[in-house]
Design a protein around this motif. Structure first.
Motif, PDB file in Angstrom:
ATOM      1  N   ALA A  49      13.897   8.861 -13.939  1.00  0.00           N
ATOM      2  CA  ALA A  49      14.680   9.681 -14.452  1.00  0.00           C
ATOM      3  C   ALA A  49      15.915   9.290 -14.438  1.00  0.00           C
ATOM      4  CB  ALA A  49      14.886  10.620 -13.323  1.00  0.00           C
ATOM      5  N   ASN A  50      16.499   8.529 -13.692  1.00  0.00           N
ATOM      6  CA  ASN A  50      18.109   7.655 -13.984  1.00  0.00           C
ATOM      7  C   ASN A  50      18.133   7.088 -15.316  1.00  0.00           C
ATOM      8  OD1 ASN A  50      20.756   6.794 -12.808  1.00  0.00           O
ATOM      9  ND2 ASN A  50      19.742   4.951 -13.422  1.00  0.00           N
ATOM     10  N   GLY A  55      24.223   9.051 -19.959  1.00  0.00           N
ATOM     11  CA  GLY A  55      24.589   9.835 -20.799  1.00  0.00           C
ATOM     12  C   GLY A  55      24.270  11.395 -20.709  1.00  0.00           C
ATOM     13  N   SER A  56      23.849  11.986 -19.759  1.00  0.00           N
ATOM     14  CA  SER A  56      22.747  12.947 -20.831  1.00  0.00           C
ATOM     15  C   SER A  56      23.743  13.974 -18.815  1.00  0.00           C
ATOM     16  CB  SER A  56      21.751  13.751 -20.302  1.00  0.00           C
ATOM     17  OG  SER A  56      21.690  13.208 -19.063  1.00  0.00           O
ATOM     18  N   THR A  57      23.858  15.288 -18.951  1.00  0.00           N
ATOM     19  CA  THR A  57      24.435  15.980 -18.527  1.00  0.00           C
ATOM     20  C   THR A  57      23.613  15.688 -16.864  1.00  0.00           C
ATOM     21  OG1 THR A  57      23.441  17.779 -18.978  1.00  0.00           O
ATOM     22  CG2 THR A  57      25.933  17.735 -19.665  1.00  0.00           C
ATOM     23  N   ALA A  62      20.020  12.271 -11.568  1.00  0.00           N
ATOM     24  CA  ALA A  62      19.044  11.288 -11.835  1.00  0.00           C
ATOM     25  C   ALA A  62      19.995  10.170 -10.453  1.00  0.00           C
ATOM     26  CB  ALA A  62      19.491  11.161 -12.602  1.00  0.00           C
ATOM     27  N   ALA A  63      21.550   9.575 -10.587  1.00  0.00           N
ATOM     28  CA  ALA A  63      21.682   8.732 -10.056  1.00  0.00           C
ATOM     29  C   ALA A  63      21.698   9.191  -8.390  1.00  0.00           C
ATOM     30  CB  ALA A  63      23.416   8.151 -10.788  1.00  0.00           C
ATOM     31  N   THR A  64      22.527   9.862  -8.293  1.00  0.00           N
ATOM     32  CA  THR A  64      22.714  10.634  -6.648  1.00  0.00           C
ATOM     33  C   THR A  64      21.142  10.533  -6.225  1.00  0.00           C
ATOM     34  OG1 THR A  64      24.366  11.907  -6.547  1.00  0.00           O
ATOM     35  CG2 THR A  64      22.988  12.260  -4.935  1.00  0.00           C
ATOM     36  N   LEU A  65      20.111  11.114  -6.277  1.00  0.00           N
ATOM     37  CA  LEU A  65      18.673  11.172  -6.366  1.00  0.00           C
ATOM     38  C   LEU A  65      18.252   9.520  -6.517  1.00  0.00           C
ATOM     39  CD1 LEU A  65      16.161  11.711  -5.020  1.00  0.00           C
ATOM     40  CD2 LEU A  65      15.012  12.602  -7.771  1.00  0.00           C
TER      41      LEU A  65
END
Length: 72
Positions: A49-50, A55-57, A62-65
């Motif tokens: 996912a990350n 560059g997307s919304t 994704a980074a948090t998860l």
């Protein structure tokens, strides 16, 4: 309840296979795997996912998860 989790895994797994660019599907797959205690698989899905979210919304989610699943 176990059947529901199996159904979710199948649904999100199929979605990521059919549409690998679908970041929400990867996030949902990672979250479901994490809820089931399958950390290594959840981390792999979160990494997917990350990578796809750059560059997307969806990048922040994704980074948090991904960060939440990293070993401490």
């Amino acid at each position: 309840m176990r059947c529901r989790w199996t159904d979710l895994l199948a649904t999100f797994g199929e979605a990521t296979q059919a549409h690998p660019e679908n970041v929400p599907a990867w996030l949902n797959l990672a979250s479901t795997l994490a809820d089931l205690g399958r950390r290594d698989e959840a981390l792999a899905a979160a990494r997917q996912a990350n990578e796809r979210a750059a560059g997307s919304t969806w990048a922040s989610a994704a980074a948090t998860l991904l960060n939440s699943l990293q070993p401490r």
